[in-house]
Design a protein around this motif. Structure first.
Motif, PDB file in Angstrom:
ATOM      1  N   LEU A 558      26.480   8.297  26.906  1.00  0.00           N
ATOM      2  CA  LEU A 558      27.158   9.271  26.060  1.00  0.00           C
ATOM      3  C   LEU A 558      28.225   9.979  26.883  1.00  0.00           C
ATOM      4  N   HIS A 559      29.267  10.421  26.224  1.00  0.00           N
ATOM      5  CA  HIS A 559      30.234  11.294  26.882  1.00  0.00           C
ATOM      6  C   HIS A 559      30.452  12.528  26.014  1.00  0.00           C
ATOM      7  N   GLY A 560      30.807  13.597  26.691  1.00  0.00           N
ATOM      8  CA  GLY A 560      31.068  14.829  25.961  1.00  0.00           C
ATOM      9  C   GLY A 560      32.505  15.252  26.114  1.00  0.00           C
ATOM     10  N   PHE A 561      32.899  16.192  25.297  1.00  0.00           N
ATOM     11  CA  PHE A 561      34.240  16.762  25.392  1.00  0.00           C
ATOM     12  C   PHE A 561      34.094  18.261  25.144  1.00  0.00           C
ATOM     13  N   GLY A 562      34.025  18.994  26.239  1.00  0.00           N
ATOM     14  CA  GLY A 562      33.916  20.454  26.127  1.00  0.00           C
ATOM     15  C   GLY A 562      35.287  21.050  26.386  1.00  0.00           C
ATOM     16  N   LEU A 563      35.787  21.806  25.435  1.00  0.00           N
ATOM     17  CA  LEU A 563      37.100  22.433  25.607  1.00  0.00           C
ATOM     18  C   LEU A 563      36.887  23.941  25.706  1.00  0.00           C
ATOM     19  N   LEU A 564      37.136  24.446  26.906  1.00  0.00           N
ATOM     20  CA  LEU A 564      36.857  25.863  27.147  1.00  0.00           C
ATOM     21  C   LEU A 564      37.800  26.745  26.333  1.00  0.00           C
ATOM     22  N   ASP A 565      37.367  27.916  26.020  1.00  0.00           N
ATOM     23  CA  ASP A 565      38.115  28.960  25.303  1.00  0.00           C
ATOM     24  C   ASP A 565      38.419  28.642  23.839  1.00  0.00           C
ATOM     25  N   TYR A 566      38.281  27.380  23.451  1.00  0.00           N
ATOM     26  CA  TYR A 566      38.535  27.038  22.055  1.00  0.00           C
ATOM     27  C   TYR A 566      37.229  26.778  21.277  1.00  0.00           C
ATOM     28  N   ASN A 567      36.108  27.018  21.925  1.00  0.00           N
ATOM     29  CA  ASN A 567      34.801  26.835  21.274  1.00  0.00           C
ATOM     30  C   ASN A 567      34.633  25.437  20.682  1.00  0.00           C
ATOM     31  N   ILE A 568      35.083  24.438  21.443  1.00  0.00           N
ATOM     32  CA  ILE A 568      34.955  23.065  20.954  1.00  0.00           C
ATOM     33  C   ILE A 568      34.036  22.299  21.892  1.00  0.00           C
ATOM     34  N   ASN A 569      33.076  21.637  21.304  1.00  0.00           N
ATOM     35  CA  ASN A 569      32.061  20.936  22.080  1.00  0.00           C
ATOM     36  C   ASN A 569      31.656  19.701  21.293  1.00  0.00           C
ATOM     37  N   ILE A 570      32.124  18.552  21.757  1.00  0.00           N
ATOM     38  CA  ILE A 570      31.871  17.312  21.028  1.00  0.00           C
ATOM     39  C   ILE A 570      31.059  16.399  21.934  1.00  0.00           C
ATOM     40  N   VAL A 571      30.121  15.678  21.347  1.00  0.00           N
ATOM     41  CA  VAL A 571      29.406  14.652  22.101  1.00  0.00           C
ATOM     42  C   VAL A 571      29.591  13.351  21.342  1.00  0.00           C
ATOM     43  N   VAL A 572      29.967  12.296  22.060  1.00  0.00           N
ATOM     44  CA  VAL A 572      30.259  11.024  21.411  1.00  0.00           C
ATOM     45  C   VAL A 572      29.322   9.953  21.956  1.00  0.00           C
ATOM     46  N   ASP A 573      28.583   9.314  21.036  1.00  0.00           N
ATOM     47  CA  ASP A 573      27.638   8.271  21.427  1.00  0.00           C
ATOM     48  C   ASP A 573      28.404   6.975  21.729  1.00  0.00           C
ATOM     49  N   PRO A 574      27.766   6.037  22.415  1.00  0.00           N
ATOM     50  CA  PRO A 574      28.439   4.773  22.703  1.00  0.00           C
ATOM     51  C   PRO A 574      28.936   4.091  21.422  1.00  0.00           C
ATOM     52  N   GLY A 575      30.212   3.774  21.377  1.00  0.00           N
ATOM     53  CA  GLY A 575      30.779   3.077  20.227  1.00  0.00           C
ATOM     54  C   GLY A 575      31.165   3.976  19.072  1.00  0.00           C
ATOM     55  N   GLU A 576      31.002   5.281  19.258  1.00  0.00           N
ATOM     56  CA  GLU A 576      31.250   6.217  18.157  1.00  0.00           C
ATOM     57  C   GLU A 576      32.630   6.870  18.299  1.00  0.00           C
ATOM     58  N   THR A 577      33.200   7.270  17.158  1.00  0.00           N
ATOM     59  CA  THR A 577      34.448   8.035  17.174  1.00  0.00           C
ATOM     60  C   THR A 577      34.196   9.375  16.511  1.00  0.00           C
ATOM     61  N   LYS A 578      34.630  10.450  17.142  1.00  0.00           N
ATOM     62  CA  LYS A 578      34.499  11.774  16.518  1.00  0.00           C
ATOM     63  C   LYS A 578      35.858  12.447  16.500  1.00  0.00           C
ATOM     64  N   VAL A 579      36.062  13.241  15.456  1.00  0.00           N
ATOM     65  CA  VAL A 579      37.350  13.872  15.254  1.00  0.00           C
ATOM     66  C   VAL A 579      37.150  15.379  15.155  1.00  0.00           C
ATOM     67  N   VAL A 580      38.018  16.136  15.840  1.00  0.00           N
ATOM     68  CA  VAL A 580      37.981  17.586  15.690  1.00  0.00           C
ATOM     69  C   VAL A 580      39.408  18.091  15.468  1.00  0.00           C
ATOM     70  N   THR A 581      39.552  18.961  14.487  1.00  0.00           N
ATOM     71  CA  THR A 581      40.870  19.502  14.166  1.00  0.00           C
ATOM     72  C   THR A 581      40.849  21.006  14.369  1.00  0.00           C
TER      73      THR A 581
END
Ligand code: K7E
Ligand code: CUA
Length: 615
Positions: A558-581
């Motif tokens: 798994l990989h994550g995408f933590g974006l500081l100060d913008y309160n964004i925290n995404i975790v993406v499973d193998p082979g998965e696509t996630k979208v944040v706007t």
């Protein structure tokens, strides 16, 4: 309590006499019980690398989540976020799950229900209700919440669900709180008895996809519907729900709603309701067709039951409907055939807003003296029933047909629901039973005033029930479902060939920023050990859509995408696509980084979002 004290004193004396030098301080082991403890340890020990025999899906109450345990080890394996954001999996942060939560950030989960085929768990989906009028579907292929249906019109306090019918035609629903309908209408509380309404409803389930849609609703008097169970085998096509407050009272319900000796269990012919709706017999209220039993008879009947009943449970063969007043010392067994005969003979004692009331004496088979405070009943494979006793803090084992109580085991403390292996299906598996207890005090290291709940594993493979293990669980374990592990085959990677998201990319060459006016789309690749692109530049005020694809096809990567100060925290499973706007409204430089430890160079998996200020 007294008995527990006596045992404790006895045990303490035994320790002092025989094993003072070896027993750890505070140990409750006694030489006499030692062999039992060894047996219990063996029965619950799942050696490193070995797998449990059952999955337990437990309600997380007002945490809004479902907790997954292995049985018999009682190890917590995973948390499935359903009604509340969960940063561990990024649930509620990406566009899709945020939309599914619909602005609500909590839910009070009560009853998980595994999908069924011919009355048996088929391992496809898990449905679960919450009080805010919603039912969710978890796909057991990937253990992810895939749909939240509702809030449903006209329904307030969805406690009486998410019970499924034997072929998962419907998830059944009943309101705990009555309100004037449609929602949004307000009336003074002194109109409660006449103008507030309860609702019984069915959520339709697509047999192929599990997708939920509006089924039908039935208007009822303002009773507080509590719990339900679907008929099975001979009673398939019927649904049963308990209610309290048949007094239609308001105010201090513990007094006002306990005036009558009896409340009711509703028996609902859901196939007849389905037919009536198809024939156009419903009235449109709040955007949904609602059946008024005064105008459409032959759908709902009321079975008198001991005061303020809680659970109602149908035996595996579908013959018996079991329910009782929650302060009684007995539980009543109603006979489905007798119910049908009474309905055919119109053997009624009166009605409640057009709903006929059956005669208690005509439809009951037995009153089983299980003990004080019977709440819920589960079943074994051998004709035995297990009833939880809140007041007695115990489980009673009794025999269907002879109505004999054969055994009792204390629970620590104050059991609510209980869950036997596939114990609400047409073919219970026996072996294990779990008491889902409300209190745990003194049975674990203290963790301060917020005490955990206790779930106790009981061996039901022999004549006498035996306590095997104490586990401590998150609030609030209202109900659970236990299914044979071999029935589930979850995937561990989303295959690249099945990727459907139009924003998915599978090559770092395709990563980057595209802009249309102030709308920016960023396609991101996550793979060990880089987030590509490593820098993203946007302008203050841009609407930024980041689509990230984890192109790994390896289990557990798994990989994550933590974006500081913008309160964004995404975790993406193998082979998965996630979208944040999000709107890039703050200028500055904001690091993003991988939150899931993924490789030796995990720490290097980072980048910068640069938001250029307006002037
Ligand atoms: Cu806690 Cu089923 Cu909501 Cu009983 S309910 S204990
Ligand atoms: Cu990817 Cu850590």
């Amino acid at each position: 309590m007294k008995r527990a004290l006596i045992i404790l004193v006895g045990v303490a004396a035994a320790i002092a006499l025989y094993c003072a030098p070896t027993a750890p301080k505070g140990s409750k082991k006694s030489p006499a019980g030692a062999s039992d403890l060894a047996v219990a340890a063996q029965k619950t020990y799942v050696a490193p690398g070995d797998l449990d025999e059952f999955y337990l899906f437990a309600s997380g109450g007002h945490s809004g989540q479902i907790y997954v345990y292995g049985v018999p080890s009682m190890r917590h394996l995973s948390t499935i976020p359903v009604y509340a954001p969960y940063s561990a999996t990024g649930y509620g942060f990406d566009d899709e799950t945020r939309a599914m939560l619909g602005g609500l950030t909590w839910g009070d989960v009560h009853h998980p229900a595994l999908s069924e085929t011919n009355g048996d768990y088929d391992g496809r989906w898990l449905f679960v209700n919450e009080m805010n009028g919603r039912v969710a579907r978890v796909d057991l292929k990937d253990f992810k919440t895939r749909q939240i249906f509702g809030p449903m019109p006209n329904i307030s306090g969805n406690h009486g669900s998410a019970f499924v019918t034997p072929n998962t035609e419907y998830s059944m629903v009943a309101s705990r709180f009555s309100i004037p309908i449609p929602k949004g209408k307000s009336l003074p509380i002194d109109k409660y008895a006449t103008d507030y309404k309860g609702i019984i409803a069915a959520v339709k389930i697509d047999p192929k996809t599990g997708e939920m849609s509006q089924g039908f609703e039935i208007m009822t008097p303002p009773f507080d519907w509590d719990l339900g169970d679907a008929g099975k085998k001979i009673s398939d096509g019927w649904m049963f729900w308990t209610c309290y407050n048949s007094e239609r009272a308001t105010g201090k319900l513990e007094v006002t709603a306990s005036q009558r000796d009896r409340d009711y269990i509703a028996a609902v012919d859901w196939r007849a309701a389905e037919k009536a709706i198809a024939e156009g017999k419903g009235d449109l209220i709040g955007g949904v067709k609602v059946i008024d039993p005064r105008k459409v008879p032959g759908i709902v009947y009321l079975m008198p039951c001991g005061k303020s009943p809680h659970g109602v449970d149908v035996s595996p063969d579908g013959k018996y409907v079991i329910g009782s007043g929650k302060l009684q010392g007995v539980t009543t067994v109603f006979n489905f055939e007798k119910i049908q005969t009474a309905i055919r003979n119109k053997d009624f004692t009166g009605d409640e807003d057009g709903i006929p009331v059956l005669k208690y004496e005509d439809i009951k088979d037995a009153e089983v003296p299980v003990g004080l405070g019977p709440l819920h009943t589960q079943f074994g494979p051998d004709g035995f029933a297990y009833t939880s006793l809140f007041v007695d803090s115990a489980i009673a084992k009794w025999k269907l047909g002879t109505w004999e109580v054969v055994d009792k085991i204390p629970m620590s403390y104050s059991i609510g629901h209980l869950c036997a292996a596939e114990g609400d299906t047409v073919s219970p598996k026996g072996k294990y039973l779990i008491g889902l207890n409300k209190l745990s005090h003194g049975r674990h290291l203290s963790v301060g005033p917020s005490q955990p709940e206790s779930s106790q594993l009981v061996d039901i493979s022999e004549e006498k029930m035996k306590l095997l293990y104490d586990a401590f669980t998150e609030p609030e374990p209202h109900y659970a479902q236990m299914i044979e592990a071999k029935k589930l085959h979850p995937i561990e990677v989303y295959p690249k060939e099945e990727s459907k998201n139009p924003l998915a990319i599978w090559d770092v060459k395709d990563a980057g920023v595209t802009r249309a006016g102030s709308n920016v789309v960023v396609k991101v690749v996550l793979v060990r050990s880089t987030i590509t692109p490593t820098a993203i530049e946007v302008n203050q005020g841009d609407t930024v859509k980041i689509a990230m694809t984890n192109i790994e096809q390896t289990t557990d990567e798994l990989h994550g995408f933590g974006l500081l100060d913008y309160n964004i925290n995404i975790v993406v499973d193998p082979g998965e696509t996630k979208v944040v706007t999000f709107k890039a409204d703050k200028p500055g430089v904001f690091p993003y980084y991988c939150t899931n430890f993924c490789s030796a160079l995990h720490q290097e998996m980072q980048g910068y979002l640069i938001v250029k200020g307006k002037s």
